[in-house]
Scaffold this motif. Sequence first.
Motif, PDB file in Angstrom:
ATOM      1  N   ILE A 170       2.633  78.384  35.680  1.00 30.37           N
ATOM      2  CA  ILE A 170       1.690  78.337  36.795  1.00 30.37           C
ATOM      3  C   ILE A 170       1.994  79.507  37.724  1.00 30.37           C
ATOM      4  CG2 ILE A 170       3.095  76.643  38.079  1.00 30.37           C
ATOM      5  CD1 ILE A 170       0.383  75.610  39.272  1.00 30.37           C
ATOM      6  N   LYS A 171       0.973  80.306  37.957  1.00 29.60           N
ATOM      7  CA  LYS A 171       1.078  81.453  38.857  1.00 29.60           C
ATOM      8  C   LYS A 171       0.841  80.963  40.279  1.00 29.60           C
ATOM      9  CE  LYS A 171      -0.910  86.003  39.644  1.00 29.60           C
ATOM     10  NZ  LYS A 171      -1.958  86.948  39.259  1.00 29.60           N
ATOM     11  N   LEU A 172       1.748  81.336  41.183  1.00 26.80           N
ATOM     12  CA  LEU A 172       1.680  80.897  42.574  1.00 26.80           C
ATOM     13  C   LEU A 172       1.890  82.075  43.518  1.00 26.80           C
ATOM     14  CD1 LEU A 172       3.997  77.756  42.250  1.00 26.80           C
ATOM     15  CD2 LEU A 172       1.497  77.735  42.391  1.00 26.80           C
ATOM     16  N   LYS A 173       1.451  81.894  44.753  1.00 26.71           N
ATOM     17  CA  LYS A 173       1.694  82.900  45.794  1.00 26.71           C
ATOM     18  C   LYS A 173       3.195  82.983  46.082  1.00 26.71           C
ATOM     19  CE  LYS A 173      -2.549  82.021  48.439  1.00 26.71           C
ATOM     20  NZ  LYS A 173      -3.019  81.513  49.749  1.00 26.71           N
ATOM     21  N   ASN A 174       3.641  84.156  46.492  1.00 25.70           N
ATOM     22  CA  ASN A 174       5.057  84.341  46.832  1.00 25.70           C
ATOM     23  C   ASN A 174       5.498  83.404  47.953  1.00 25.70           C
ATOM     24  OD1 ASN A 174       5.520  86.310  44.898  1.00 25.70           O
ATOM     25  ND2 ASN A 174       4.953  87.974  46.270  1.00 25.70           N
ATOM     26  N   ASP A 175       4.634  83.200  48.936  1.00 30.06           N
ATOM     27  CA  ASP A 175       4.971  82.306  50.047  1.00 30.06           C
ATOM     28  C   ASP A 175       5.172  80.868  49.560  1.00 30.06           C
ATOM     29  OD1 ASP A 175       5.277  81.717  52.941  1.00 30.06           O
ATOM     30  OD2 ASP A 175       3.456  80.524  52.590  1.00 30.06           O
ATOM     31  N   THR A 176       4.357  80.454  48.610  1.00 27.26           N
ATOM     32  CA  THR A 176       4.498  79.100  48.057  1.00 27.26           C
ATOM     33  C   THR A 176       5.812  78.972  47.295  1.00 27.26           C
ATOM     34  OG1 THR A 176       2.091  78.932  47.861  1.00 27.26           O
ATOM     35  CG2 THR A 176       3.408  77.348  46.603  1.00 27.26           C
ATOM     36  N   ILE A 177       6.147  79.976  46.512  1.00 23.99           N
ATOM     37  CA  ILE A 177       7.411  79.957  45.764  1.00 23.99           C
ATOM     38  C   ILE A 177       8.584  79.853  46.738  1.00 23.99           C
ATOM     39  CG2 ILE A 177       8.935  81.291  44.247  1.00 23.99           C
ATOM     40  CD1 ILE A 177       6.309  82.461  43.006  1.00 23.99           C
ATOM     41  N   LYS A 178       8.520  80.614  47.810  1.00 23.70           N
ATOM     42  CA  LYS A 178       9.575  80.561  48.829  1.00 23.70           C
ATOM     43  C   LYS A 178       9.684  79.153  49.422  1.00 23.70           C
ATOM     44  CE  LYS A 178      11.059  82.668  53.124  1.00 23.70           C
ATOM     45  NZ  LYS A 178      10.595  83.054  54.414  1.00 23.70           N
ATOM     46  N   ARG A 179       8.549  78.534  49.710  1.00 27.33           N
ATOM     47  CA  ARG A 179       8.550  77.166  50.256  1.00 27.33           C
ATOM     48  C   ARG A 179       9.172  76.173  49.267  1.00 27.33           C
ATOM     49  NH1 ARG A 179       5.094  76.001  54.630  1.00 27.33           N
ATOM     50  NH2 ARG A 179       3.838  77.778  55.297  1.00 27.33           N
ATOM     51  N   ILE A 180       8.879  76.346  47.983  1.00 20.78           N
ATOM     52  CA  ILE A 180       9.450  75.462  46.962  1.00 20.78           C
ATOM     53  C   ILE A 180      10.968  75.629  46.924  1.00 20.78           C
ATOM     54  CG2 ILE A 180       9.598  75.003  44.480  1.00 20.78           C
ATOM     55  CD1 ILE A 180       6.571  75.801  44.370  1.00 20.78           C
ATOM     56  N   ILE A 181      11.429  76.868  46.899  1.00 23.21           N
ATOM     57  CA  ILE A 181      12.872  77.148  46.857  1.00 23.21           C
ATOM     58  C   ILE A 181      13.577  76.554  48.071  1.00 23.21           C
ATOM     59  CG2 ILE A 181      14.597  79.004  47.016  1.00 23.21           C
ATOM     60  CD1 ILE A 181      12.613  80.708  45.292  1.00 23.21           C
ATOM     61  N   GLU A 182      12.943  76.657  49.220  1.00 24.44           N
ATOM     62  CA  GLU A 182      13.547  76.165  50.462  1.00 24.44           C
ATOM     63  C   GLU A 182      13.232  74.691  50.731  1.00 24.44           C
ATOM     64  OE1 GLU A 182      12.294  79.035  53.394  1.00 24.44           O
ATOM     65  OE2 GLU A 182      13.500  80.620  52.467  1.00 24.44           O
ATOM     66  N   ASN A 183      12.614  74.034  49.757  1.00 26.69           N
ATOM     67  CA  ASN A 183      12.253  72.613  49.847  1.00 26.69           C
ATOM     68  C   ASN A 183      11.438  72.318  51.113  1.00 26.69           C
ATOM     69  OD1 ASN A 183      12.117  70.053  48.730  1.00 26.69           O
ATOM     70  ND2 ASN A 183      14.027  69.374  49.676  1.00 26.69           N
ATOM     71  N   GLU A 184      10.422  73.152  51.345  1.00 29.72           N
ATOM     72  CA  GLU A 184       9.563  73.016  52.519  1.00 29.72           C
ATOM     73  C   GLU A 184       8.141  72.596  52.151  1.00 29.72           C
ATOM     74  OE1 GLU A 184       9.777  76.788  54.498  1.00 29.72           O
ATOM     75  OE2 GLU A 184      11.796  76.418  55.257  1.00 29.72           O
ATOM     76  N   ILE A 185       8.003  71.859  51.069  1.00 29.87           N
ATOM     77  CA  ILE A 185       6.688  71.374  50.655  1.00 29.87           C
ATOM     78  C   ILE A 185       6.506  69.968  51.215  1.00 29.87           C
ATOM     79  CG2 ILE A 185       5.212  70.799  48.680  1.00 29.87           C
ATOM     80  CD1 ILE A 185       5.768  73.842  49.015  1.00 29.87           C
ATOM     81  N   GLU A 186       5.415  69.779  51.918  1.00 23.47           N
ATOM     82  CA  GLU A 186       5.161  68.519  52.623  1.00 23.47           C
ATOM     83  C   GLU A 186       5.255  67.291  51.719  1.00 23.47           C
ATOM     84  OE1 GLU A 186       1.549  66.542  55.253  1.00 23.47           O
ATOM     85  OE2 GLU A 186       1.445  68.645  54.702  1.00 23.47           O
ATOM     86  N   LYS A 187       4.794  67.398  50.479  1.00 23.54           N
ATOM     87  CA  LYS A 187       4.768  66.240  49.578  1.00 23.54           C
ATOM     88  C   LYS A 187       6.136  65.905  48.986  1.00 23.54           C
ATOM     89  CE  LYS A 187      -0.067  66.241  48.181  1.00 23.54           C
ATOM     90  NZ  LYS A 187      -0.976  66.142  47.030  1.00 23.54           N
ATOM     91  N   GLY A 188       7.124  66.783  49.144  1.00 25.04           N
ATOM     92  CA  GLY A 188       8.463  66.487  48.635  1.00 25.04           C
ATOM     93  C   GLY A 188       8.995  67.577  47.725  1.00 25.04           C
ATOM     94  N   ASN A 189      10.036  67.237  46.986  1.00 20.65           N
ATOM     95  CA  ASN A 189      10.696  68.185  46.098  1.00 20.65           C
ATOM     96  C   ASN A 189       9.832  68.411  44.855  1.00 20.65           C
ATOM     97  OD1 ASN A 189      12.435  69.100  43.836  1.00 20.65           O
ATOM     98  ND2 ASN A 189      13.997  69.102  45.443  1.00 20.65           N
ATOM     99  N   VAL A 190       9.246  69.578  44.772  1.00 25.21           N
ATOM    100  CA  VAL A 190       8.285  69.898  43.713  1.00 25.21           C
ATOM    101  C   VAL A 190       8.912  69.789  42.326  1.00 25.21           C
ATOM    102  CG1 VAL A 190       6.840  71.743  42.756  1.00 25.21           C
ATOM    103  CG2 VAL A 190       6.898  71.345  45.230  1.00 25.21           C
ATOM    104  N   ILE A 191      10.100  70.315  42.160  1.00 21.56           N
ATOM    105  CA  ILE A 191      10.741  70.330  40.844  1.00 21.56           C
ATOM    106  C   ILE A 191      11.039  68.903  40.370  1.00 21.56           C
ATOM    107  CG2 ILE A 191      12.701  71.192  39.509  1.00 21.56           C
ATOM    108  CD1 ILE A 191      10.734  73.388  40.646  1.00 21.56           C
ATOM    109  N   THR A 192      11.601  68.095  41.240  1.00 19.42           N
ATOM    110  CA  THR A 192      11.938  66.713  40.878  1.00 19.42           C
ATOM    111  C   THR A 192      10.694  65.907  40.526  1.00 19.42           C
ATOM    112  OG1 THR A 192      13.899  66.758  42.281  1.00 19.42           O
ATOM    113  CG2 THR A 192      13.035  64.588  41.711  1.00 19.42           C
ATOM    114  N   VAL A 193       9.669  66.021  41.342  1.00 21.60           N
ATOM    115  CA  VAL A 193       8.447  65.251  41.093  1.00 21.60           C
ATOM    116  C   VAL A 193       7.756  65.731  39.820  1.00 21.60           C
ATOM    117  CG1 VAL A 193       6.185  64.592  42.004  1.00 21.60           C
ATOM    118  CG2 VAL A 193       8.160  64.688  43.536  1.00 21.60           C
TER     119      VAL A 193
END
Length: 149
Positions: free
Chosen positions: A26-49
Amino acid sequence: MSSEAKMVDISQKETVLREAEAEGFIKLKNDTIKRIIENEIEKGNVITVAKTAGIMAAKKTSELLPLCHLIPLENVDIDIKIENSGIRVRSKVKAHYKTGVEMEALVATSISLLTIWDMVKKYEKDENGKYPYTMIDDIKVIDKIKEKD
């Protein structure tokens, strides 16, 4: 050839170890990737879910694809790697059964990728509410093994 759908009869086939591995990206924006790495996604931990969703999906493959056999899976392993321009998901499925598990691996990969999209869509939209950058791509079976015990 019949125009009717029917499940393939595997009753005479031998039960052996079956493994399959599938991957997708899945291709994502750089800002989104940064948010995932820093666990700043509102819905929770993207990798775990996404891993959990992929495992659950593999177990439900025969409910999603009407002609797939219900296979007693012995292992589903989801590997998720963050790359420069997005996330790569690789799913490996194992079972001792009479038919292969490649569809289960493909479903696990696909649902993991869709889960990632669902969790980050808020950050991927442009000013018009569209997704010009986000893309799921390259879903494929990369390995399939049939071994005798």
